[in-house]
Every structure is written in C-alpha cells, then in structure tokens.
Write a protein that holds these residues in place. Structure first.
Motif, mmCIF file in Angstrom:
data_model
loop_
_atom_site.group_PDB
_atom_site.id
_atom_site.type_symbol
_atom_site.label_atom_id
_atom_site.label_comp_id
_atom_site.label_asym_id
_atom_site.label_seq_id
_atom_site.Cartn_x
_atom_site.Cartn_y
_atom_site.Cartn_z
ATOM 1 N N PHE A 21 0.877 -1.306 -0.022
ATOM 2 C CA PHE A 21 0.020 0.003 -0.183
ATOM 3 C C PHE A 21 0.770 1.214 -0.045
ATOM 4 O O PHE A 21 0.772 2.119 -0.488
ATOM 5 N N LYS A 22 2.081 1.212 0.983
ATOM 6 C CA LYS A 22 2.793 2.533 0.876
ATOM 7 C C LYS A 22 3.358 2.526 -0.560
ATOM 8 O O LYS A 22 3.535 3.654 -1.123
ATOM 9 N N SER A 23 3.966 1.293 -1.116
ATOM 10 C CA SER A 23 4.670 1.654 -2.568
ATOM 11 C C SER A 23 3.801 2.250 -3.408
ATOM 12 O O SER A 23 4.345 3.060 -4.346
ATOM 13 N N ARG A 24 2.571 1.856 -3.362
ATOM 14 C CA ARG A 24 1.611 2.384 -4.389
ATOM 15 C C ARG A 24 1.290 3.774 -4.175
ATOM 16 O O ARG A 24 1.213 4.609 -5.141
ATOM 17 N N ARG A 25 1.403 4.345 -2.956
ATOM 18 C CA ARG A 25 1.087 5.816 -3.005
ATOM 19 C C ARG A 25 2.265 6.347 -3.221
ATOM 20 O O ARG A 25 2.477 7.677 -3.559
ATOM 21 N N ILE A 26 3.281 5.995 -2.851
ATOM 22 C CA ILE A 26 4.770 6.547 -3.312
ATOM 23 C C ILE A 26 4.865 6.787 -4.661
ATOM 24 O O ILE A 26 5.439 7.683 -5.093
ATOM 25 N N LEU A 27 4.520 5.945 -5.334
ATOM 26 C CA LEU A 27 4.914 5.832 -6.830
ATOM 27 C C LEU A 27 3.779 6.733 -7.460
ATOM 28 O O LEU A 27 3.983 7.138 -8.565
ATOM 29 N N SER A 28 2.792 7.267 -6.737
ATOM 30 C CA SER A 28 1.798 8.194 -7.349
ATOM 31 C C SER A 28 1.986 9.526 -6.778
ATOM 32 O O SER A 28 0.919 10.390 -6.878
ATOM 33 N N LEU A 29 3.070 9.840 -6.346
ATOM 34 C CA LEU A 29 3.345 11.471 -5.879
ATOM 35 C C LEU A 29 3.136 12.282 -7.012
ATOM 36 O O LEU A 29 3.543 12.238 -7.981
ATOM 37 N N GLN A 30 2.348 13.345 -6.384
ATOM 38 C CA GLN A 30 2.116 14.704 -7.427
ATOM 39 C C GLN A 30 2.005 15.901 -6.573
ATOM 40 O O GLN A 30 1.963 15.918 -5.195
ATOM 41 N N LEU A 31 2.000 17.031 -7.298
ATOM 42 C CA LEU A 31 1.935 18.115 -6.410
ATOM 43 C C LEU A 31 0.433 18.394 -5.855
ATOM 44 O O LEU A 31 -0.370 18.324 -6.445
ATOM 45 N N SER A 32 0.541 18.559 -4.478
ATOM 46 C CA SER A 32 -0.635 18.479 -3.593
ATOM 47 C C SER A 32 -1.538 19.780 -4.071
ATOM 48 O O SER A 32 -0.769 20.963 -4.097
#
Length: 450
Positions: free
Chosen positions: A22-33
C-alpha cells in the motif's frame, strides 16, 4: 483494495507485505498537492528542511535570509476554497531582527533527534546555534572558523550529544551541547567540508564529503579517518584468489609428460616452474613487508597519505540508508554514486541524472519500500530506483533550482524547497476512499458482465 484486505484477513498476505504494498503504491503516485499548502515566511532561498524524528509532525526550515521557521504538518492553521485547501502557516519564526538571530544565510537547520524542544542552525556568519523551541531563544552558540555548510546529529546516539559541523575550513569540528565546547576536530580533508552524515548503524561513525572530492569515514573514538572512498575501486574488481596448484594443472602436466616422452625435456619444465615460483615468492614477500610497514603508520597519518577521490568535484550531498548498509553521494560532476559501506566500494549503479547544483550543498532523501532516491536536479526533483538507477518519477513545480528533498515516511509525503522561496508538498495522487470505490465499481462490472 478490498481484495487485498480480504487476503490479509484470511492470511494469504502478511500484514507487513500488505502495508508495504500500500505504501509503495502511494509513493509511486506522488504529485503536487492541491489540498495542502505551506505559507512560506522566508524572503530568500530555502536551504534546509527536516521533519522531527520523534513524532513526524513538525517541519523545520532554514533560509538564505537568515530566518528559521517551524510548521505543523498535520494540523492546518487556516482553510480556503470551502475547506478544500489547508493552509499551514509557521508556528513561529526566528529572523535577523531577533536578538540572537543569524546575520547571514542559514545553510543548515536540524532537529535535536530525541526531543523537539531543541533545534540547531548553522549559518554563513560563522556561527552554529542551539535554540530552545519553547522560548525561541539561543541557549548555546559555537564560533566556527568559516562558513557553516552542513550540520548533523546522530539519530541513534545514546552516549554523546555531538553536532558534526562541516565548514569552509579543512577540519571537521564536533560540538558538544552538554559542555558547550568543541569536543575535538577531525583533520584529513584538503579543502572545505560541504556535507556531513552520521551512520545509521553506529553512533561513533561519521561520513564527510569535502570540496576536494573525497569522502572519508571517521571513528570519533580514534585519530584519523579509517577509510577513504575511491571511485575506481568497484565491486566488480573483487576477484577470488588464484590457487597455486589445482587438479586441472596437475592433469595438464601429467598429459605433457606422457606426450613428450623425453626425460631431459621434462627435467627443464619443473626447473622453470620452480624458478617462477621463487620469483613470485620473493615479490609476495616484498608485498607482505610493505603491508606490514603501512600498518605500522600512526592512524592519524593515514588521512594525509591517501589521496583517493569519490567524485570529480565537490561532494555536495550525502545520505545513508536506514539499514546502514549503503551510502549515497552526489557531486558537482553531476554524478550520484551508491557505496557499499562494509567494503567501501562503488556499486556501479548508473543513475540517469541530469544537472546538479555545483555551488552549494543539496539535501538528498530516500524511502525504504520501494527503495527510491529523491534528488534535486536544478528545477526538477528526480526519483530514482536505488538498485536500478532508472528514473521513476520527475516532479516539476519549482520556478528556480531545488535545494532540498525531505520525505515524511509516516504520511508518504515529500517536501521540497528551492531558490524560489517556496516549500512545496508532494502527496499521493488519490485517497483511500477513491481506491475502494474504484475496486467496488470494477468488481460490480465483472460480476454483471456474465
């Protein structure tokens, strides 16, 4: 998402692997908040960022206008656009108008690793100061011989409270908060020290990178550095020792004896072989005597005799992995190298880097799962796979060169700052609720498609 939760409940997936996935999926989808914004009070380039190591809640920043600020990452101070955008203003700031404030740019700002009641700032005004967070007053200050480039404290130290300071002087100085004086100095670099980093596996080991292109390992309990990294010494150069006599060689000589048949010719072969062995023996004896002579040298002299370099230029950044097994380094030669700490050799991971700043120190950061490296590359932030070196993400949002990358592992957020005076937040591109809804819709479509 629901399928993964069911697999975890039934025992098909372990809880640790479920969390890492779950963490890896979130990290790989980083974008400007677009939901969180830091209101920067700085009027100069933001040179340093760090999240506290105890709660992971407070963000400390230091800027070129001589100011330092603290932000609350989890609790916003104001909301805009009907509560959709959270504004995070600084809790307090210390600038030049303060009685004990720095007169020039702050190059490094770090938290006290055990408690958020103290933080440390290093500046170009030749001072390193320790601040009380509750009163916003400087409690201890250290006068340095030159500009302070970078400061660091050990996150696992239990026996000392030392601050390692890298300055434009050739010596690395260790400042003791308890006594308010210098503990001792580390001599070995031939130019200023741009970056310092404590080991994450030992409280006594320190890594320093200098303007001379050298990376040195120090054990603060002894004199002199015990290792100097050499970019030409790689893991591919490690070869197993050659055996003097093997079964293959014995079969070869037996076949030669049977094919030649003459005893006179056979007698000359062993004589030549023994003669070569005697020459090798003499050379090996000389090498052993030379090694014994080198071991007799005082440890403090090793740093002046070894001239190896890790980069063709200034070592602008250092970052040790959380497991303490590898060290990342960035240089003004626009190269990033991954070093094996145990052997001190270059792993030869080819990072697809671009241009890196050459005139000031930069701040790298890493994530554990997946193993990623966040590197400021001029106006962009590149995310590399630690073991492949390939670019997985390229984050664009700053208008000027980026100086720092700070990853918050508790929220899987990345904070960056640069010469445009802004602090940007990079958050995962979707919420947990959205992922659950998408999974529900996909599951319904699959069930009704039959």
């Amino acid at each position: 998402m629901w399928k993964a939760i069911k697999d975890r409940e039934t025992g098909r997936i372990r809880s640790n692997s479920f969390a890492n996935r779950f963490k890896s999926r979130r990290i790989l989808s980083l974008q400007l908040s677009n939901r969180k914004d830091f209101v920067s009070p700085h009027r100069g380039s933001v040179n340093s960022l760090q999240v506290d190591l105890t709660e992971g809640r407070y963000l400390l920043s230091g800027a070129a206008d001589g100011s330092a600020a603290v932000f609350d990452v989890q609790r916003a101070t104001d909301y805009e656009a009907s509560g959709l955008i959270a504004k995070h203003k600084c809790i307090f700031t210390v600038d030049k108008q303060h009685d004990n404030g720095h007169k020039f740019a702050i190059s490094s700002a770090i938290w006290y690793p055990i408690d958020t009641g103290l933080f440390i700032t290093g500046s170009y005004d030749h001072y390193l100061k320790v601040w009380d967070t509750n009163t916003a007053q400087a409690v201890v200050d250290f006068k340095m011989p030159g500009k302070v480039y970078r400061t660091a404290m050990s996150s696992m130290a239990m026996s000392h409270t030392l601050i390692a300071a890298g300055t434009e002087d050739v010596q690395v100085r260790l400042c003791d908060i308890a006594s308010g004086a210098f503990s001792h100095t580390l001599s070995g670099h031939r130019d200023g020290v741009m970056s310092v980093e404590w080991s994450t596996s030992s409280e006594w080991v320190l890594y320093t990178g200098g303007c001379d292109g050298a990376i040195r390992f120090w054990d603060i309990r002894r004199a002199g550095c015990f290792r100097v990294l050499d970019q030409s010494q790689t893991q591919l150069g490690i070869r197993p020792p050659i055996l003097k006599r093997t079964a293959v060689s014995s079969k070869f000589y037996s076949a030669a004896k049977s094919s030649l048949g003459g005893q006179n010719r056979l007698k000359t072969l062993p004589s030549k072989h023994t003669g070569s062995q005697s020459v090798k023996g003499s050379s090996s004896a000389k090498a052993s005597t030379e090694k014994s002579r080198q071991k007799r040298i005082h440890p403090g002299m090793l740093s002046t005799l070894d001239r190896a370099t890790a980069h063709y230029g200034v070592v602008t950044g250092l970052k040790a992995t959380n497991d303490g097994m590898y060290l990342l380094s960035a240089g003004s030669d626009s190269r990033i190298r991954l070093w094996d700490i145990e052997s001190g050799r270059n792993t030869l991971v080819n990072f697809e880097t671009g241009r890196i700043q050459t005139n000031k120190a930069i701040q790298l950061d890493t994530s554990d799962d997946p193993a990623l490296v966040f590197v400021p590359c001029m106006k962009t932030v590149k995310t590399f796979g630690m073991w492949s070196g390939r670019t997985t993400l390229m984050l664009r949002g700053h208008y000027e060169s980026v100086n720092t990358c700070c990853f918050n592992s508790s929220d899987q957020e990345l904070y960056t700052s640069g010469a445009d005076r802004q602090i940007l937040v990079w958050s995962p591109g979707g919420s947990v609720e959205d992922e659950m809804v998408q999974d529900e819709v996909a599951e319904d479509k699959d069930n009704w498609s039959d």
